[in-house]
Design an enzyme around this catalytic site. Sequence first.
Site, PDB file in Angstrom:
ATOM      1  N   HIS A 122       0.867  -1.184   0.000  1.00  0.00           N
ATOM      2  CA  HIS A 122       0.000   0.000   0.000  1.00  0.00           C
ATOM      3  C   HIS A 122       0.906   1.237   0.000  1.00  0.00           C
ATOM      4  O   HIS A 122       2.015   1.188   0.521  1.00  0.00           O
ATOM      5  CB  HIS A 122      -0.844  -0.053   1.277  1.00  0.00           C
ATOM      6  CG  HIS A 122      -1.902   0.986   1.401  1.00  0.00           C
ATOM      7  ND1 HIS A 122      -1.647   2.280   1.783  1.00  0.00           N
ATOM      8  CD2 HIS A 122      -3.238   0.932   1.207  1.00  0.00           C
ATOM      9  CE1 HIS A 122      -2.774   2.972   1.833  1.00  0.00           C
ATOM     10  NE2 HIS A 122      -3.760   2.181   1.476  1.00  0.00           N
ATOM     11  N   ASP A 199       3.263  -4.199   7.989  1.00  0.00           N
ATOM     12  CA  ASP A 199       2.030  -3.448   7.793  1.00  0.00           C
ATOM     13  C   ASP A 199       0.883  -4.442   7.956  1.00  0.00           C
ATOM     14  O   ASP A 199       0.574  -5.201   7.043  1.00  0.00           O
ATOM     15  CB  ASP A 199       2.023  -2.822   6.395  1.00  0.00           C
ATOM     16  CG  ASP A 199       0.681  -2.174   6.069  1.00  0.00           C
ATOM     17  OD1 ASP A 199      -0.233  -2.221   6.922  1.00  0.00           O
ATOM     18  OD2 ASP A 199       0.543  -1.630   4.958  1.00  0.00           O
ATOM     19  N   GLN A 202      -4.329  -5.020   7.244  1.00  0.00           N
ATOM     20  CA  GLN A 202      -5.333  -5.977   6.769  1.00  0.00           C
ATOM     21  C   GLN A 202      -5.210  -7.329   7.488  1.00  0.00           C
ATOM     22  O   GLN A 202      -5.984  -8.248   7.190  1.00  0.00           O
ATOM     23  CB  GLN A 202      -5.195  -6.194   5.258  1.00  0.00           C
ATOM     24  CG  GLN A 202      -5.413  -4.948   4.421  1.00  0.00           C
ATOM     25  CD  GLN A 202      -6.863  -4.457   4.417  1.00  0.00           C
ATOM     26  OE1 GLN A 202      -7.776  -5.147   4.868  1.00  0.00           O
ATOM     27  NE2 GLN A 202      -7.083  -3.261   3.911  1.00  0.00           N
ATOM     28  N   LYS A 225     -10.495  -0.265  10.422  1.00  0.00           N
ATOM     29  CA  LYS A 225     -10.638  -1.484   9.614  1.00  0.00           C
ATOM     30  C   LYS A 225     -11.020  -2.680  10.483  1.00  0.00           C
ATOM     31  O   LYS A 225     -11.079  -3.811  10.004  1.00  0.00           O
ATOM     32  CB  LYS A 225      -9.342  -1.765   8.856  1.00  0.00           C
ATOM     33  CG  LYS A 225      -9.024  -0.717   7.796  1.00  0.00           C
ATOM     34  CD  LYS A 225      -7.775  -1.057   7.044  1.00  0.00           C
ATOM     35  CE  LYS A 225      -7.226   0.107   6.245  1.00  0.00           C
ATOM     36  NZ  LYS A 225      -7.995   0.439   5.050  1.00  0.00           N
ATOM     37  N   CYS A 365      -4.812   2.563  -3.698  1.00  0.00           N
ATOM     38  CA  CYS A 365      -3.584   3.066  -3.045  1.00  0.00           C
ATOM     39  C   CYS A 365      -2.441   2.079  -3.193  1.00  0.00           C
ATOM     40  O   CYS A 365      -1.644   1.888  -2.264  1.00  0.00           O
ATOM     41  CB  CYS A 365      -3.820   3.373  -1.562  1.00  0.00           C
ATOM     42  SG  CYS A 365      -4.953   4.715  -1.299  1.00  0.00           S
TER      43      CYS A 365
END
Length: 410
Positions: A122, A199, A202, A225, A365
């Site tokens: 991302h 990261d 998600q 999220k 993104c």
Amino acid sequence: MTDLSHLRDDFPILHREVNGWPLVYLDSAATTQKPVQVLDAVDAFYRTKNANVHRGAHTLSAEATAAYEGARAKVAAFVNAGSPNEIVFSRGATTALNHIAYGWGLNHLSAGDRVVLTVMEHHANVVPWQLLARYTGIELVYLTLDDDYEVDLTGLDDLLDERVKVVAISAMSNVTGTLGPVRPLVEAARSVGALVVVDAAQLVPHSPTDVQDLDADFLVFSGHKMLAPTGIGALWGKSERLEEMEPTEGGGEMIADVGLYESRWAPVPQKFEAGTPPVAQAVGLGAAVDYLTAIGMETVRAHEHAITGYTLKRLAEVPDLKVYGPSDPTRRGGAVSFTLADIHAHDIATILDQRGIEVRAGHHCAKPLMRYLAVPATARASFYLYNTTDDVDRLVDGLFEARSVFGFDA
Ligand code: PMP
């Protein structure tokens, strides 16, 4: 399939209509909907405890501080951090990654040092490193994907040498659903003394996450999220990494003492939380963590595997549809990107929206990934615990409708 459909009653927005159709929300990779338990926690905070935190001598301030720090402890437990002090509240994953790039990178990296990324990152895990490269002269190098959209590790040995100081990888792509190979990369990075930044924007919402077990150096995620409000996220770091990281923002809350020309910092994690923090948002994140914990993250993941598998099966029925992502639903997350013939992704999203179905369309993104996949844009359906196979069936009906609008045979 793990049936979580009873949870839908907790989400008021799922009962609204869009363009005369019952809403089908398939954009949870962008942001998730909020259950009443989270909405009520935020509301109750403002109604009964609202005050600024930490320095106040009065009762409300003490209660607000307990609520804020209580949320930190919940988040720490949720990802099995060694201590609540390893959790820095941030605005989201983006801010957290910027803290790492500047707060750690500016002070530990210099010209010629390398940061290894993947082409599926991302922008939040690309642009801060590019900015750092401008300031320091570090080099960025990229791992690519194999034919089944998994991160290709075959060239890793050649890539890894003493110049590599950081490996920064997404634990799950928000476009392809690819799960980043965090464990092998941690092992490989250790062999050359490099740090690992994960990261997990998600991952944490969708899967049990144990930061001690993963053994990276930093891991970031966003509250919105995972059922919580916007404006709150977390940066987890190993204690020694957080100690050696410099603050990137100065102001109130983050200091131990301030003189006219010099200041001393507050201990970690306050050192990284300049200004009045997002207290109510943190309380909301604590409530979201409680909600997810009560369901069980294993259950959340099992539901996601099942609905992703069902989706891949049903999408295979749509002629001229191409899915960009791993084929095995148990080896991927629930973000499913696709193109349909030569119909523009925005047209697909618009036609679906006319039928109350909300999907994302565009570059998500992740422009480097789009270029790598050689597509200008994809449509993306992404799932969370409130989605059902009925939602997927509505999506597939809508895609057949899009085909017929554009003159393709049904
Ligand atoms: N990384 C990934 C993989 C994401 O999906 C996102 C959000 N789309 C981010 C980082 C950035 O998160 P935020 O916008 O909440 O800071």
